[in-house]
Scaffold this active site. Structure first.
Site, PDB file in Angstrom:
ATOM      1  NE  ARG A   1      36.552  41.575  48.076  1.00  0.00           N
ATOM      2  CZ  ARG A   1      35.884  40.482  48.442  1.00  0.00           C
ATOM      3  NH1 ARG A   1      35.703  39.505  47.561  1.00  0.00           N
ATOM      4  NH2 ARG A   1      35.376  40.359  49.645  1.00  0.00           N
TER       5      ARG A   1
ATOM      6  CB  SER B   1      37.370  46.531  52.823  1.00  0.00           C
ATOM      7  OG  SER B   1      36.431  45.884  53.654  1.00  0.00           O
TER       8      SER B   1
ATOM      9  CD  GLU C   1      38.166  45.754  48.446  1.00  0.00           C
ATOM     10  OE1 GLU C   1      36.962  45.583  48.205  1.00  0.00           O
ATOM     11  OE2 GLU C   1      38.752  45.211  49.401  1.00  0.00           O
TER      12      GLU C   1
END
Length: 366
Positions: free
Chosen positions: A176, A261, A355
């Protein structure tokens, strides 16, 4: 070698509303001072250069699926990316080298790749947003991420005003993360130094998928890990899996009024991983680290599906998504995120990291 130019529909349905809630899947966020819809690469670059030359705060807005904007909005220029275009050079020995404008819909690209028998992104079906945002946080799911197929990323360097192209290695992809996510402008702001204008992919040819790596997906497909199945079957299965978790955008389903998420899976050193309960998930990660499941930590800290009494709650389908039940404000989501983050820290000693890109708001400051 065959040269292919995919049919592309100009972006004519992009909202020009100044209210940023109209541009995000959370359906949250106050007004921007100015909004520019860029339908060509030239318009995109001109708008970014103009904002930087004027010293205006800048937010380059992609699909809005990984964004949480403050209720007060954004005091600056928002440039909405709406560029279109897919072209490819295809040969039996070299595969498909595919150039995609940043404003193309990611899921439409996945579907097109499968239709052309290019494999490597089929497990990334159903992920909302646009192509240009995928390299920034190395979008991934079900055992695939975009770093596995990205060959180059063409960007506008805001510091120089010139184009700069990064090879896959230069993108410095990790979980990520990428050089684009880490490299900021000196003045700060939500948009980094490099604005993605085009992404180049290298696909192998074939109707079968890449080897299935993710255990849950393998079970749904009825195969062993490492086996290959038709890419179209992988897409259908992934879409069904994502929908069951509220991870496919549906305006009628408040479980999808989210940013997907909300927290990344923590990467822990061996000592921190060993301190977790014996049944906590553990997966090997790069650099000798151990990855655990944010969803497991959240659930076992007491924040189960549907947790919350207000207009912002944990999704009823997946503990990793925080949702707007229709009347939420950004402050409601932030308060819920803070509560969950504090609860997980107190229960397990692990600090969860958000995130989504947070614009004008912050998690973990209370």
């Amino acid at each position: 070698m065959a040269r292919i130019k995919a049919p592309s529909t100009p972006a004519t349905d992009i909202s020009s509303s100044l209210v940023l809630a109209d541009h995000t899947t959370f359906r949250l966020g106050g007004p921007a001072t100015k909004l520019v819809v860029a339908t060509t690469e030239q318009e995109l670059c001109d708008a970014v250069r103009a904002a930087d030359a004027a010293g205006e705060p800048l937010l380059v807005l992609s699909g809005g699926s990984n964004l949480l904007v403050a209720d007060e909005g954004f005091a600056g220029t928002v440039v909405k990316v709406a560029t279109r275009g897919i072209s490819a050079d295809v040969s039996s020995c070299g595969g498909a080298y595919v150039r995609v404008q940043a404003g193309e819909c990611w899921d439409e690209l996945v579907a097109y790749a499968i239709s052309q028998e290019w494999f490597g992104v089929e497990a990334l079906s159903g992920i909302p947003g646009l192509v240009g945002s995928t390299p920034i946080q190395n979008v991934g799911a079900y055992g695939q991420d975009v770093s596995q197929t990205i060959a180059r990323v063409r960007t506008l360097d805001r510091e120089t005003g010139e184009f700069r192209t990064f090879t896959s290695q230069q993108c410095e992809f990790s979980y990520r993360d990428s050089v684009f996510k880490r490299t900021r402008m000196p003045a700060g702001g939500p948009t980094g130094r490099y604005v993605v204008v085009e992404v180049h992919f290298q696909f192998e040819l074939g109707s079968l998928s890449a080897p299935i790596r993710y255990p849950e997906l393998a079970r749904r497909l009825g195969v062993e890990a490492g086996q290959r199945v038709p890419s179209a079957t992988v897409r259908e299965t992934v879409l069904a899996l994502r929908a069951s978790k509220g991870m496919v955008v549906d305006p009628a389903d408040h479980d999808t009024w989210s940013a997907g998420s909300f927290f990344t899976n923590p990467l822990l050193d061996e000592e921190a991983a060993a301190a977790l309960p014996a049944d906590a998930p553990r997966f090997p990660a790069d650099g000798g680290l151990v990855k655990t499941s944010a969803a497991w930590l959240i659930d076992h800290a007491g924040f189960t599906k549907g947790y919350g009494q207000g207009p912002a709650t944990v999704s009823t389908k997946h503990t990793l998504a925080l949702t707007n039940r229709g009347e939420a404000r950004t402050s409601d989501v932030v308060a819920l995120a803070d509560e969950i983050r504090t609860g997980v820290q107190e229960r397990f000693g692990v600090t969860l990291e958000p995130e989504p890109v947070l614009v004008g708001c912050a998690v973990g400051t209370r």
